[in-house]
Design an enzyme around this catalytic site. Sequence first.
Site, short mmCIF file in Angstrom:
data_model
loop_
_atom_site.label_atom_id
_atom_site.label_comp_id
_atom_site.label_asym_id
_atom_site.label_seq_id
_atom_site.Cartn_x
_atom_site.Cartn_y
_atom_site.Cartn_z
CG HIS A 110 -0.36 0.09 2.57
ND1 HIS A 110 -0.12 -1.08 3.32
CD2 HIS A 110 0.41 1.13 3.12
CE1 HIS A 110 0.59 -0.58 4.46
NE2 HIS A 110 0.89 0.56 4.32
P1 TYD Z 1 -1.47 -2.79 7.61
O1 TYD Z 1 -0.85 -1.26 7.75
O2 TYD Z 1 -2.30 -2.75 6.29
O3 TYD Z 1 -0.14 -3.60 7.86
P2 TYD Z 1 1.15 -3.89 6.97
O4 TYD Z 1 1.26 -2.69 6.26
O5 TYD Z 1 2.01 -4.13 8.09
O6 TYD Z 1 0.85 -5.11 6.09
O7 TYD Z 1 -2.45 -2.84 8.84
C1 TYD Z 1 -2.82 -4.35 9.11
C2 TYD Z 1 -4.09 -4.36 10.07
O8 TYD Z 1 -3.91 -3.40 11.05
C3 TYD Z 1 -5.20 -3.44 8.94
O9 TYD Z 1 -6.61 -3.82 9.37
C4 TYD Z 1 -5.35 -1.87 9.83
C5 TYD Z 1 -4.91 -2.60 11.08
N1 TYD Z 1 -3.99 -1.05 11.88
C6 TYD Z 1 -4.46 -0.49 12.82
O10 TYD Z 1 -5.68 -0.77 13.35
N2 TYD Z 1 -3.68 0.51 13.50
C7 TYD Z 1 -2.45 0.73 12.99
O11 TYD Z 1 -1.99 1.67 13.49
C8 TYD Z 1 -2.08 -0.18 12.01
C9 TYD Z 1 -0.52 0.05 11.61
C10 TYD Z 1 -2.73 -1.00 11.38
#
Ligand code: TYD
Length: 137
Positions: free
Chosen positions: A55
């Site tokens: 992303h």
């Molecule tokens: P995401 O940022 O997509 O993870 P990565 O980039 O590490 O693969 O986040 C994964 C899940 O966690 C998504 O459902 C959103 C949630 N999340 C939060 O609720 N708060 C946060 O601060 C972060 C970073 C993620």
Amino acid sequence: MKNSTVNDCRIVQLTKIHNRAGNITIIENNKDIPFDVKRIYYLYDIPSNESRGGHAHKELFQLVIGTSGSFNINLNDGTNEKSVFLNRPDFGLLIVPGIWRDLSDFSSGSVCLVFASEIYSENDYIRDYDEFITFKK
Ligand code: TYD
């Protein structure tokens, strides 16, 4: 930050105080990193062969540190890509807004520590690559 490029992302060398009993690394707002930290989170227990990220963020600045183990971050600004291997707790990668990132090749027991400039907001994410390319145009 539609116009940001992978070259705006850079390695930040953090302060390390060393003595025979070990090391300490310090991060202070606006001193060691160029933003106010509003949120800290960390990834851990990442199964081998799994990848994270996939992303971009519209406004968020992040400093990413491999506090334990190692992993790779691929940065993409829609035109150019850059790959950064993080394996030292005293070096961080500054990721500016408007950069697509993929994290991969996590070593066993690795920990990815992230300092973020904003609290969590799903509205700040671009999770669709085609949407990201449109955003960058
Ligand atoms: P995401 O940022 O997509 O993870 P990565 O980039 O590490 O693969 O986040 C994964 C899940 O966690 C998504 O459902 C959103 C949630 N999340 C939060 O609720 N708060 C946060 O601060 C972060 C970073 C993620």
